[in-house]
Design a protein around this motif. Structure first.
Motif, PDB file in Angstrom:
ATOM      1  N   LEU A   1       0.805  -1.217   0.000  1.00  0.00           N
ATOM      2  CA  LEU A   1       0.000   0.000   0.000  1.00  0.00           C
ATOM      3  C   LEU A   1       0.841   1.272   0.000  1.00  0.00           C
ATOM      4  CD1 LEU A   1      -2.962  -0.944   2.339  1.00  0.00           C
ATOM      5  CD2 LEU A   1      -2.793  -1.130  -0.127  1.00  0.00           C
ATOM      6  N   ASN A   2       2.153   1.126   0.043  1.00  0.00           N
ATOM      7  CA  ASN A   2       2.973   2.325  -0.110  1.00  0.00           C
ATOM      8  C   ASN A   2       3.968   2.076  -1.221  1.00  0.00           C
ATOM      9  OD1 ASN A   2       5.511   1.211   1.037  1.00  0.00           O
ATOM     10  ND2 ASN A   2       4.332   1.154   2.926  1.00  0.00           N
ATOM     11  N   SER A   3       4.701   3.108  -1.568  1.00  0.00           N
ATOM     12  CA  SER A   3       5.490   3.007  -2.793  1.00  0.00           C
ATOM     13  C   SER A   3       6.879   2.449  -2.582  1.00  0.00           C
ATOM     14  CB  SER A   3       5.609   4.367  -3.434  1.00  0.00           C
ATOM     15  OG  SER A   3       4.358   4.749  -3.905  1.00  0.00           O
ATOM     16  N   ARG A  56      15.486  11.400   1.236  1.00  0.00           N
ATOM     17  CA  ARG A  56      14.531  10.458   0.659  1.00  0.00           C
ATOM     18  C   ARG A  56      14.337   9.269   1.592  1.00  0.00           C
ATOM     19  NH1 ARG A  56      12.267   9.838  -3.897  1.00  0.00           N
ATOM     20  NH2 ARG A  56      13.561  11.304  -5.008  1.00  0.00           N
ATOM     21  N   ASP A  66       6.287   9.219   0.640  1.00  0.00           N
ATOM     22  CA  ASP A  66       5.629   9.825  -0.499  1.00  0.00           C
ATOM     23  C   ASP A  66       5.543  11.321  -0.321  1.00  0.00           C
ATOM     24  OD1 ASP A  66       5.187   7.150  -1.068  1.00  0.00           O
ATOM     25  OD2 ASP A  66       3.391   7.185   0.152  1.00  0.00           O
ATOM     26  N   ASN A  78       3.703  12.909  -2.234  1.00  0.00           N
ATOM     27  CA  ASN A  78       2.387  13.235  -2.777  1.00  0.00           C
ATOM     28  C   ASN A  78       1.448  12.051  -2.628  1.00  0.00           C
ATOM     29  OD1 ASN A  78       3.397  11.469  -4.795  1.00  0.00           O
ATOM     30  ND2 ASN A  78       4.283  13.208  -5.825  1.00  0.00           N
ATOM     31  N   GLU A 104      -7.556  -3.085  -4.797  1.00  0.00           N
ATOM     32  CA  GLU A 104      -7.431  -3.149  -3.337  1.00  0.00           C
ATOM     33  C   GLU A 104      -6.587  -1.979  -2.824  1.00  0.00           C
ATOM     34  OE1 GLU A 104      -7.786  -6.166  -1.010  1.00  0.00           O
ATOM     35  OE2 GLU A 104      -9.353  -6.831  -2.375  1.00  0.00           O
ATOM     36  N   GLN A 105      -5.779  -1.402  -3.726  1.00  0.00           N
ATOM     37  CA  GLN A 105      -4.876  -0.323  -3.328  1.00  0.00           C
ATOM     38  C   GLN A 105      -5.428   1.060  -3.651  1.00  0.00           C
ATOM     39  OE1 GLN A 105      -1.188  -1.129  -5.343  1.00  0.00           O
ATOM     40  NE2 GLN A 105      -1.219  -3.263  -4.777  1.00  0.00           N
ATOM     41  N   THR A 126      -4.371   4.781  -2.200  1.00  0.00           N
ATOM     42  CA  THR A 126      -3.016   4.813  -1.653  1.00  0.00           C
ATOM     43  C   THR A 126      -2.066   5.285  -2.754  1.00  0.00           C
ATOM     44  OG1 THR A 126      -2.345   2.598  -2.345  1.00  0.00           O
ATOM     45  CG2 THR A 126      -3.548   2.759  -0.265  1.00  0.00           C
ATOM     46  N   THR A 127      -0.821   5.581  -2.389  1.00  0.00           N
ATOM     47  CA  THR A 127       0.128   6.084  -3.384  1.00  0.00           C
ATOM     48  C   THR A 127       0.277   5.137  -4.578  1.00  0.00           C
ATOM     49  OG1 THR A 127       1.234   7.276  -1.650  1.00  0.00           O
ATOM     50  CG2 THR A 127       2.449   6.991  -3.674  1.00  0.00           C
ATOM     51  N   PRO A 128       0.598   3.855  -4.367  1.00  0.00           N
ATOM     52  CA  PRO A 128       0.741   2.994  -5.545  1.00  0.00           C
ATOM     53  C   PRO A 128      -0.584   2.737  -6.254  1.00  0.00           C
ATOM     54  CG  PRO A 128       1.036   1.712  -3.546  1.00  0.00           C
ATOM     55  CD  PRO A 128       0.929   3.137  -3.127  1.00  0.00           C
ATOM     56  N   TRP A 153      -1.320   6.564  -8.431  1.00  0.00           N
ATOM     57  CA  TRP A 153      -0.437   7.157  -9.441  1.00  0.00           C
ATOM     58  C   TRP A 153      -0.460   6.413 -10.767  1.00  0.00           C
ATOM     59  CZ3 TRP A 153       0.757  11.930  -9.731  1.00  0.00           C
ATOM     60  CH2 TRP A 153       0.870  12.686  -8.570  1.00  0.00           C
ATOM     61  N   THR A 174      -2.064  15.941   1.153  1.00  0.00           N
ATOM     62  CA  THR A 174      -1.723  15.363  -0.152  1.00  0.00           C
ATOM     63  C   THR A 174      -2.571  14.128  -0.469  1.00  0.00           C
ATOM     64  OG1 THR A 174       0.136  14.264   0.916  1.00  0.00           O
ATOM     65  CG2 THR A 174       0.638  16.220  -0.360  1.00  0.00           C
ATOM     66  N   GLU A 211      13.824   8.959  -9.488  1.00  0.00           N
ATOM     67  CA  GLU A 211      12.645   9.796  -9.236  1.00  0.00           C
ATOM     68  C   GLU A 211      12.957  11.283  -9.335  1.00  0.00           C
ATOM     69  OE1 GLU A 211      13.570   7.204  -7.414  1.00  0.00           O
ATOM     70  OE2 GLU A 211      11.896   6.248  -6.386  1.00  0.00           O
ATOM     71  N   ASN A 237      11.098  -1.147  -9.187  1.00  0.00           N
ATOM     72  CA  ASN A 237      10.513  -0.670  -7.953  1.00  0.00           C
ATOM     73  C   ASN A 237       9.241   0.097  -8.285  1.00  0.00           C
ATOM     74  OD1 ASN A 237      10.334   2.072  -6.427  1.00  0.00           O
ATOM     75  ND2 ASN A 237      11.268   0.696  -4.955  1.00  0.00           N
ATOM     76  N   ASN A 238       8.233  -0.088  -7.475  1.00  0.00           N
ATOM     77  CA  ASN A 238       6.938   0.481  -7.803  1.00  0.00           C
ATOM     78  C   ASN A 238       6.928   2.010  -7.874  1.00  0.00           C
ATOM     79  OD1 ASN A 238       4.205  -0.790  -8.216  1.00  0.00           O
ATOM     80  ND2 ASN A 238       3.729   0.939  -6.894  1.00  0.00           N
ATOM     81  N   MET A 239       7.500   2.643  -6.855  1.00  0.00           N
ATOM     82  CA  MET A 239       7.477   4.109  -6.828  1.00  0.00           C
ATOM     83  C   MET A 239       8.252   4.673  -8.010  1.00  0.00           C
ATOM     84  SD  MET A 239       8.072   6.889  -3.847  1.00  0.00           S
ATOM     85  CE  MET A 239       9.487   6.230  -3.004  1.00  0.00           C
ATOM     86  N   GLU A 268       6.160   4.042 -11.308  1.00  0.00           N
ATOM     87  CA  GLU A 268       4.961   4.861 -11.494  1.00  0.00           C
ATOM     88  C   GLU A 268       5.340   6.305 -11.815  1.00  0.00           C
ATOM     89  OE1 GLU A 268       3.141   4.128  -7.744  1.00  0.00           O
ATOM     90  OE2 GLU A 268       4.058   5.833  -6.743  1.00  0.00           O
ATOM     91  N   TYR A 282       4.387   8.474 -15.465  1.00  0.00           N
ATOM     92  CA  TYR A 282       3.722   9.757 -15.742  1.00  0.00           C
ATOM     93  C   TYR A 282       4.695  10.801 -16.279  1.00  0.00           C
ATOM     94  CZ  TYR A 282       4.647  11.282 -10.800  1.00  0.00           C
ATOM     95  OH  TYR A 282       5.196  11.619  -9.589  1.00  0.00           O
TER      96      TYR A 282
END
Lengths: 194, 660
Positions: free
Chosen positions: A113-115, A182, A192, A194, B61-62, B65-67, B70, B111, B276, B338-340, B343, B347
């Motif tokens: 649920l987080n990045s 970070r 995050d 954002n 399900e997410q 949330t951030t992932p 985005w 946010t 990032e 990595n997911n973050m 994503e 974008y």
């Protein structure tokens, strides 16, 4: 006649003494129920939870949290406590066990649920990220060193000392000078922007 | 001397320009390949297939949330066909549920409102009307997350990013701020400006600019880059009062970002080179109309930002966060997709294709600029590039462009400077960038009726137009707030009907997102024969699943409340333990996985069962002993009686003998 009764009560007493001392368990059951008991040969780690930095920043604390119930007067939520280290235990596993055993409130976010793919600790004892200013949140260090990744990715070894520390300044007030913004943001603010 | 220096600097600049021009330029088709690669990577990551939806039940399900938000933003802005209505269905429910808690979406992080709103817009929804709160009032994420946020907590409670994203969200549809709101637009703009650091950039904390936060600040300020309004404010760090326009501040930020860029094209964010930071800077440049592939300020050692991003691309199509490997932590695997990272790259690449294809910038969700106006803007841009004493005529041309679209005249600053010089004024002392003229591309005409294409040709999609504007194009966004939720009619297909029929009698939480999206589709579909019957069935299924979800939460809470600390568990707790175990066993296998620390439940159950068994065995033994003892004593007594009897008989016989 009286002599017989005496013999019988003796037998009963003997049985009581014998059985009260021993549990009737299979080997598996014994291991299961004693998994967290510290034995002379157990591998252990020590964990503490401290929020004393809030005491220096009390004016910035969310007014609803200004109470001994949330911020103990000495800043110690859990003094250093030993826990048995199970196979493949991470910092998160030990924290989870400790807060459950001590009935301390804790809220976390699951890795998906987080990045940044690790469990993220949002709050302990009702103290959350940003509860004491924009740079506040929970960080952890192991043997005095702040790792730059999430607590469910850190596998522990025998004798490790884990400290959960509440920071009000992205780690600077808990002697974490080198950790990148970070990383510290990830660890104490959920990663995050954002 | 001064002149000599200037000449040298110019010479050096043009030299570096000449060297930089050999940087490899990525074709738009290559960028689109990478975008599709990312989408496929995420599909496989979700357990979907390349032909299936990215927004599947696992992904949903997410939502919130951030992932979970985005990727929809990236997909929607690319116009990739996917299950948009499923996202809107689930996010509506998620928002409604979270609005029941005291902090609503979050006690501190505004946010959360910003990210969710952008995702709703990208999926074609309306963030000013997302379900209802507990009092039955429609939820307006835009109001609650920006101009009225201060009524609950400061927009910047979590730091500068709260202000930045608040402004990005507010400008996503150029939402007007009503009278009586807590903040004005200028309040938010000034709050960002005053947090500028002495080195020109921005950071979450400290005195050193952070590339990510600096870039995000630029993204927020981009719509105001052409404004000539000078703001007077006191800097937060130095407490000095300054008067600056947004453009001056943004130029200073661009300068420090250019300085911070590494030879490899990417950035260090406090010590770690990562993807990032480069991604955020690239989005910022595209928002300002700066071509990241040709602007000399962002080409280092022949490496552009895109080179700095592409170096993190993994063979599986995803992107790694960083290549810094920590020996002490073999489980953290930094050189893996990595997911973050992925994503954000998605974008970013979408922002670049939008820029190259003359579409609105990434966070401007208004319908596309009509083709003739776009043509006029592009013509003006090339005229400004060749400006030669005709500044007044060009300025008149600029003034004829509607205010709301002036920010798309990306090189207006040149015109502004030329006018100032012609009037004998001076221009701010900021190094003039060596700009390679932006390649003129043909204006793209968007058919307003076309929602999104079926994607016959790869990457040739049209972005979905947010529903807010579909029904009130002439009125614009101004009335969006008062507008009821209006979604274009969705067709409830045969597949959806089968979906309802296929729902099992014994439901589990696995079907939650599916039921939600079926309800959403059905509610927004045209009337048909069995519509109300289907709706009835789905509502009851939703209720059933909701009660399972509550039960899961209750079990988890009861475990914590009743089963700890373990060493205090006695036989008196057997009732509680057994009831928790029974409730756990009632759950389906899927739902059982949602119960935390099952091992502890098992352990406690074993403990009480063992205690009980010990007592049973012990009582049985005692009972046995008592019975045995009784038998023994009875037998002894009997034997004694017998002995006595025998003796008496003997005695009798004896006496009888004597008597004889």
């Amino acid at each position: 006649m009286k002599k017989d009764l005496l013999v019988i009560s003796f037998i009963i007493l003997f049985v009581v003494v014998t059985f009260r001392g021993t549990k009737i368990q299979s080997v598996d059951e014994y291991y299961l129920t004693h998994i967290d008991d510290i034995m002379p040969n157990s591998k252990t780690v020590t964990l503490s939870i401290v929020c004393d930095t809030i005491l220096d920043n009390y004016d910035r604390l969310d007014p609803q949290l200004k109470s001994d119930k949330y911020v103990p007067s000495d800043g110690i939520i859990l003094p250093p406590t030993k826990y048995v280290l199970r196979e493949q235990d991470t910092v998160y596993n030990i924290l989870d066990r400790a807060v459950r055993h001590n009935k301390i409130q804790m809220e976390h976010q699951a890795p998906h649920l987080n990045s940044y793919g690790s469990v993220y600790i949002q709050g302990i004892n009702y103290l959350y990220e940003f509860s004491c200013g924009p740079l506040s949140g929970w960080m952890y260090r192991v043997n005095g060193i702040f790792p730059n990744y999430g607590c469910s990715k850190y596998e522990l070894k025998d004798g490790d000392v884990i400290e959960w520390l509440y920071t009000c300044d992205l780690g600077r007030d808990v002697d974490c000078q080198w950790l990148g913004i970070r990383e510290s943001t990830s660890i104490c603010l959920g990663g995050d922007f954002n | 001397m001064k002149r000599f220096l200037n000449t040298t600097i110019c010479l050096l600049l043009s030299l570096s320009f000449c060297l930089n021009i050999f940087a490899k330029e990525y074709e738009i088709s290559e960028i689109k390949d990478s975008i599709e690669g990312i989408i496929n990577w995420k599909k496989l990551d979700n357990g979907s297939t390349p032909d299936g939806y990215l927004i599947n039940n696992v992904f949903l399900e997410q939502a919130g949330t951030t992932p979970g938000d985005w990727f929809p933003i990236g997909l929607g802005r690319y116009g990739y066909p996917d299950d948009y209505s499923a996202y809107l269905a689930v996010i509506r429910e998620v928002v409604q549920e979270r609005y029941k808690t005291p902090g609503k979406l979050h006690a501190a992080k505004s946010t959360e409102w910003h990210r969710i709103s952008l995702a709703i817009l990208a999926m074609g929804g309306n963030p000013t009307n997302v379900g209802v709160d507990q009092s039955g009032k429609p939820i307006n994420l835009i109001a609650d997350g920006s101009y009225d946020r201060g009524k609950t907590a400061s927009l910047g409670r979590q730091g500068i990013n709260g202000w930045i994203w608040g402004l990005i969200m507010l400008d996503s549809m150029r939402y007007p701020i009503p009278d009586g709101a807590f903040y004005t637009r200028d309040d938010i703009i000034v709050e960002i400006l005053r947090q500028q650091l002495p080195d020109g950039g921005f950071a979450l904390s400290g005195n050193q600019s952070d590339p990510d936060i600096s870039a995000m600040a630029l993204q927020a300020l981009a719509p105001y880059y052409n404004n000539e309004t000078a703001y007077t404010y006191t800097l937060a760090k130095t407490k000095t009062e300054v008067t600056k326009t947004v453009r001056q501040v943004a130029d200073e930020t661009l300068l420090i970002l250019s300085k911070l860029q590494l030879d490899s094209g990417d950035f260090h964010s406090w010590g770690t080179a990562n993807v990032e930071s480069a991604a955020q800077v690239m989005v910022a440049l595209c928002s300002l109309g700066i071509n990241p592939q040709t602007d000399s300020r962002f080409i280092k050692n022949k490496n552009t930002l895109l080179d700095g991003i592409m170096k993190y691309k993994m063979p599986d199509g995803g992107f790694a966060h960083s290549f810094t490997y920590d020996e002490n932590n073999p489980t953290s695997l930094p050189n893996q997709s990595n997911n973050m990272a992925t994503e954000q790259v998605l974008y970013t690449l979408v922002a670049y294709t939008r820029f190259k294809e003359n579409k609105r910038i990434l966070y401007d969700f208004r319908p596309e600029i009509p083709g003739d106006l776009r043509g006029k803007i592009n013509a003006l841009i090339s005229k400004i590039n060749k400006i030669n004493g005709n500044e007044n005529a060009l300025m008149a041309e600029y003034q004829s462009i509607p205010d709301s679209e002036k920010s798309y005249v990306y090189n207006y600053y040149k015109l502004s400077n030329a006018v100032k010089i012609a009037q004998g004024g001076s221009v701010p002392k900021i190094k003039e960038p060596v700009l390679v003229p932006i390649q003129k591309s043909e204006s793209v005409k968007i058919d307003a009726d076309q929602i999104y294409s079926t994607g016959e040709e790869k990457g040739n999609y049209t972005t979905k137009i947010p529903e807010t504007l579909q029904k009130s194009e002439s009125e614009g966004a101004a009335d969006s707030e008062a507008q009821a939720e209006t979604v274009e009619n969705i067709v409830f297909t045969q597949a959806d009907v089968e979906g309802v029929n296929k729902l099992p009698a014994a439901l589990t939480t696995e079907y939650y997102t599916e039921v939600l999206s079926l309800i959403y589709k059905l509610e927004n579909s045209e009337d048909f024969d069995k519509k109300s019957e289907f709706l009835e069935r789905l509502y009851s299924a939703k209720g059933e699943i909701a009660s399972i979800r509550t039960e899961i939460d209750n079990i988890n809470a009861d475990v914590i409340e009743q089963l700890y600390p373990f060493d205090k568990i006695t036989l008196w707790d057997k009732g509680k333990v057994d009831s928790i175990v029974a409730r756990y066993n009632k759950l389906s296998d899927y739902d059982k996985q949602k119960i935390l620390r099952v091992d502890d439940i098992l352990k406690t159950k074993t403990q009480v069962d063992n205690l009980l068994r010990a007592i049973i065995i012990w009582s049985l033994v005692v009972l046995l002993i008592i019975t045995l003892s009784l038998i023994v004593s009875i037998r002894i007594k009997k034997r004694r009686k017998q002995k006595m009897f025998d003796k008496m008989q003997l005695d009798e016989a004896f006496y009888e003998d004597i008597l004889k």
